[in-house]
Design a protein around this motif. Sequence first.
Motif, mmCIF file in Angstrom:
data_model
loop_
_atom_site.group_PDB
_atom_site.id
_atom_site.type_symbol
_atom_site.label_atom_id
_atom_site.label_comp_id
_atom_site.label_asym_id
_atom_site.label_seq_id
_atom_site.Cartn_x
_atom_site.Cartn_y
_atom_site.Cartn_z
ATOM 1 N N GLU A 199 0.815 -1.214 0.000
ATOM 2 C CA GLU A 199 0.000 0.000 0.000
ATOM 3 C C GLU A 199 0.853 1.269 0.000
ATOM 4 O OE1 GLU A 199 -3.323 0.501 -0.043
ATOM 5 O OE2 GLU A 199 -3.863 -1.624 -0.146
ATOM 6 N N ALA B 257 -7.650 -12.962 -6.267
ATOM 7 C CA ALA B 257 -9.005 -12.623 -6.696
ATOM 8 C C ALA B 257 -9.031 -11.623 -7.848
ATOM 9 C CB ALA B 257 -9.810 -12.105 -5.521
ATOM 10 N N TYR C 48 -11.330 -12.248 -12.086
ATOM 11 C CA TYR C 48 -12.675 -11.766 -12.395
ATOM 12 C C TYR C 48 -12.878 -11.809 -13.904
ATOM 13 C CZ TYR C 48 -12.683 -9.752 -7.679
ATOM 14 O OH TYR C 48 -12.621 -9.552 -6.351
ATOM 15 N N GLN D 221 -12.423 2.723 -17.144
ATOM 16 C CA GLN D 221 -13.467 3.464 -16.461
ATOM 17 C C GLN D 221 -14.676 3.661 -17.379
ATOM 18 O OE1 GLN D 221 -12.121 7.376 -15.462
ATOM 19 N NE2 GLN D 221 -13.673 7.581 -13.877
ATOM 20 N N LEU E 210 -14.715 -1.812 -16.935
ATOM 21 C CA LEU E 210 -14.007 -3.094 -16.943
ATOM 22 C C LEU E 210 -13.310 -3.321 -15.619
ATOM 23 C CD1 LEU E 210 -12.284 -2.776 -20.415
ATOM 24 C CD2 LEU E 210 -14.429 -3.929 -19.872
ATOM 25 N N VAL E 211 -13.361 -4.548 -15.139
ATOM 26 C CA VAL E 211 -12.676 -4.880 -13.899
ATOM 27 C C VAL E 211 -11.234 -5.294 -14.199
ATOM 28 C CG1 VAL E 211 -13.318 -7.316 -13.763
ATOM 29 C CG2 VAL E 211 -13.077 -5.982 -11.674
ATOM 30 N N PHE F 43 -8.447 -3.444 -12.004
ATOM 31 C CA PHE F 43 -9.165 -2.222 -11.641
ATOM 32 C C PHE F 43 -8.484 -1.466 -10.516
ATOM 33 C CE2 PHE F 43 -11.273 -2.809 -7.545
ATOM 34 C CZ PHE F 43 -11.014 -4.140 -7.318
ATOM 35 N N ASP F 44 -7.821 -2.190 -9.587
ATOM 36 C CA ASP F 44 -7.202 -1.466 -8.472
ATOM 37 C C ASP F 44 -6.044 -0.608 -8.981
ATOM 38 O OD1 ASP F 44 -6.193 -4.019 -9.026
ATOM 39 O OD2 ASP F 44 -5.160 -4.143 -7.111
ATOM 40 N N LEU G 38 -7.641 2.398 -10.779
ATOM 41 C CA LEU G 38 -8.086 3.420 -9.829
ATOM 42 C C LEU G 38 -6.914 4.272 -9.361
ATOM 43 C CD1 LEU G 38 -10.683 1.639 -7.535
ATOM 44 C CD2 LEU G 38 -10.909 3.928 -8.464
ATOM 45 N N GLU G 39 -5.801 3.583 -9.069
ATOM 46 C CA GLU G 39 -4.621 4.310 -8.600
ATOM 47 C C GLU G 39 -4.077 5.230 -9.683
ATOM 48 O OE1 GLU G 39 -1.101 2.190 -7.032
ATOM 49 O OE2 GLU G 39 -2.580 1.326 -5.653
ATOM 50 N N ILE H 170 -5.744 6.605 -12.136
ATOM 51 C CA ILE H 170 -6.634 7.744 -12.344
ATOM 52 C C ILE H 170 -6.471 8.755 -11.220
ATOM 53 C CG2 ILE H 170 -9.069 8.421 -12.332
ATOM 54 C CD1 ILE H 170 -9.613 5.898 -13.992
ATOM 55 N N GLU H 171 -6.369 8.261 -9.982
ATOM 56 C CA GLU H 171 -6.191 9.206 -8.881
ATOM 57 C C GLU H 171 -4.858 9.948 -9.024
ATOM 58 O OE1 GLU H 171 -7.610 8.910 -4.711
ATOM 59 O OE2 GLU H 171 -5.500 8.683 -4.256
ATOM 60 N N TYR I 248 -18.837 -10.576 -8.296
ATOM 61 C CA TYR I 248 -17.415 -10.735 -7.985
ATOM 62 C C TYR I 248 -17.258 -10.884 -6.478
ATOM 63 C CZ TYR I 248 -16.535 -8.874 -12.670
ATOM 64 O OH TYR I 248 -16.503 -8.668 -14.007
ATOM 65 N N SER J 176 -14.183 -16.005 -6.592
ATOM 66 C CA SER J 176 -13.030 -16.886 -6.787
ATOM 67 C C SER J 176 -12.848 -17.828 -5.596
ATOM 68 C CB SER J 176 -11.771 -16.068 -7.032
ATOM 69 O OG SER J 176 -11.587 -15.130 -6.004
ATOM 70 N N PHE K 220 -17.672 -1.392 -8.285
ATOM 71 C CA PHE K 220 -16.499 -0.594 -8.630
ATOM 72 C C PHE K 220 -16.783 0.407 -9.752
ATOM 73 C CE2 PHE K 220 -14.859 -1.956 -12.740
ATOM 74 C CZ PHE K 220 -15.674 -3.050 -12.964
ATOM 75 N N LEU L 293 -15.879 4.255 -9.441
ATOM 76 C CA LEU L 293 -15.031 4.996 -10.376
ATOM 77 C C LEU L 293 -15.722 6.275 -10.844
ATOM 78 C CD1 LEU L 293 -13.431 2.299 -12.669
ATOM 79 C CD2 LEU L 293 -12.254 4.257 -11.721
#
Lengths: 446, 446
Positions: free
Chosen positions: A63, A162, A166, A220, A224-225, A242-243, A246-247, A249-250, B166, B184, B242, B246
């Motif tokens: 993190e 996980a 997906y 976005q 899409l995941v 997606f994680d 997200l990072e 985009i932020e 999911y 999963s 999600f 987003l």
Amino acid sequence: MADDERVELVDLVETNDLTGIRLWLAEHPPYEIADELARMDSHLAIIPFRLLDKDRELEVFEELDPGQQQAILMGLRDSAFRELLEQMDPDDRARLIGEAPAKIATRALAGLSPAERKMTAALLGYPEESVGRYMTPETVILHRDLQVGRALEVIRAKGAEAETVYTLPVVDDGRRLAGTVQLSDLVVNGPDTVLKDVVDVFAPRVRATEPAEGAARLMQEANLVALPVVDSEDRFVGLLTFDDALELIEAADSEDIARQSGASPVTGHYAAVGVLRLARARSVWLLLLIVTSTLTVNVMQGFEGVLEEVTALALFVPMLTGTGGNVGSQSATAIVRALAVGEVRIRDLPRVAWKESRVGLLLGLMLASIALLIGSFLVGGRIAVAVALSVTAVCTWAAIIGSSMPLLARRAGVDPAVVSAPLVSTLVDATGLLIYFTIARAVLGI
Amino acid sequence: MADDERVELVDLVETNDLTGIRLWLAEHPPYEIADELARMDSHLAIIPFRLLDKDRELEVFEELDPGQQQAILMGLRDSAFRELLEQMDPDDRARLIGEAPAKIATRALAGLSPAERKMTAALLGYPEESVGRYMTPETVILHRDLQVGRALEVIRAKGAEAETVYTLPVVDDGRRLAGTVQLSDLVVNGPDTVLKDVVDVFAPRVRATEPAEGAARLMQEANLVALPVVDSEDRFVGLLTFDDALELIEAADSEDIARQSGASPVTGHYAAVGVLRLARARSVWLLLLIVTSTLTVNVMQGFEGVLEEVTALALFVPMLTGTGGNVGSQSATAIVRALAVGEVRIRDLPRVAWKESRVGLLLGLMLASIALLIGSFLVGGRIAVAVALSVTAVCTWAAIIGSSMPLLARRAGVDPAVVSAPLVSTLVDATGLLIYFTIARAVLGI
């Protein structure tokens, strides 16, 4: 236990309360622990980090920003250092090593197992900020001739994380990407269904060398995941999850916001960034702008005679430059954002400038009436008229400048976000003064 | 076909080329179609919309903003109107109806089947911008005593949409949320495993009445693909997915960015928003700021005697106010962003102000040396010294003001993003002039 939330980790660390630290760590999720560590000096942060359980250690570590990760790594013994790196996700590890000083990078690569070293090296081969640097190469890959029942067995055997199962890549012979299936498709369809009958061949895909931010925005837009990543021959090479999107985009938004204020983006937690680094990030544009603002001094000098004759004209200079700057910044901000989220394109320039010029004129007329009131009250008649006319002209002009510059920057291949509020204000200041004194001279007949 | 990308849908619509439109629609994914529709006037957008296949119609419709959706709905016959609404996701439908004029809202609710009407009404009961308005209530719910094999059968029977399976909510008796399982996990574990043995009881959850933006940021921090939503008695009521997270984050960032430039956020595609609406969104702050900037006129008037004596002092007014405004805006922007992403909290105020004051002083010293050079060259000696001293003082002061105001706004319960670059500039202008003339009088001995 009600005031648990109010015990701060940093206080426990400073008083070296090991039991308290252990308790605090047990009661907080990894992302909150990482957040607290990011607020501390690294020589303090290493103390609670060493007290974490082995499994949570990795979660917390992942993190953190690369800079913070480096600082933590420096404080670890060699065996702990190696173990932590070996367990990291390949994409995070590649970014960490890519940004680390040579000393850490070498120590890091040397400590990896051959398989992990190879994967990291492959990721490092992609250009900075490209999709390749952020994708996860370790995923389950399914052949299009596979049956659903068998596909589920493959996933079960791999026991993958996980977020990488997906959406699953489906390939044909030669590992060329045929499309994707959702894990839920596998669950819903009978075990004998063949993947090629359920694969979504229209699912978007990106090249590993494309910019990562664009790929994240695509995810976005298309909800899409995970997004499959291919090489130049359309072979599957990894998944962007997606994680990470997200990072990305932020981070992109933070960068745009910083640039909009005329500062270079600073990576890392605000609390962890030192005074010198903050000052350096902001100084480049400020220097450029103060030099540019010499133009305003020149314009004022050019009209020094007028000023000496009617000192009252000087009274309205800050109001006029301020208002012009504000209107220009609003236009620039709106267009930079519209460009970032894809609502405006380069070829819209004439339409945008025309629209913004009318917005600027409307705002100018409204503000001019206020300026006329204020001016009449404070200095009376003619000067007030000159100020009001100038406000109208400057607002219209500022909106045109503010809206065109981001589009021109994009056309020139420059990030439109460099067209910051301060830049627009400074440019509008000088031209606005020129407009003001010219109008004033005409109205006052001097 | 290489120049397909250059055929614009709007051109085809304007020339009423129905075959061309059908071809274009077939070749583009729903989110790109929605993007093109958003750029058109609604009376034009309805033409290609009516030509869409039934299944894609819904997909495209769901990608549009509520305002655009309303416009499209108005153009549809009653049966098409009803059908479209009935198929929408309940959360999107609730938002559309919540924001629509009474006429459309009534027509919409009346046309729904009783089951769908009840669900929409439930969602509408939640406060605006709360999690309840954005969550999906239609999800698979699993009891903790269920076995994995049976759980998969339940999912298969429901045939739910991918983004809601999911992460699956697991409840105990009385529908109270026990935790979540990942799809999963179900695939990887044997069919006889009981859910209570694999459920993640530490998975974050939110109340339906909490602000949606905070929930979205939590999902981002904790890397969640879906977040379970509960009522005040901890009963499961829905999932925040999600894709909605987003969207929430992008909208929040767009709002913050607009506010930072002193404009009210405008919802909707830039190309679809009219000149009047843009002007109105930007006018509120501009009016307030031009009135506030009367302060600068007052300060200048207070020193009119000094100005008449040394007109050269007026030359540096735009440079000084501009530089102070730039430094203050940078600090404000940095702190507003740090607050938005949770890197700084209200109680950090003293630490932040102290840090920024040092950043401001450093920048001030650097800029002062440039100002000294420029000043010495243009007007010489003493005035240059006065300008340089003022630049240092004003930059330090601007950084303190710019960094404290967002934190004070947050403490007062106001969105920190209202502390915009224009607001900071305007406030720093008046106080900066006061500093400048005071220093100048002391240095020049007048």
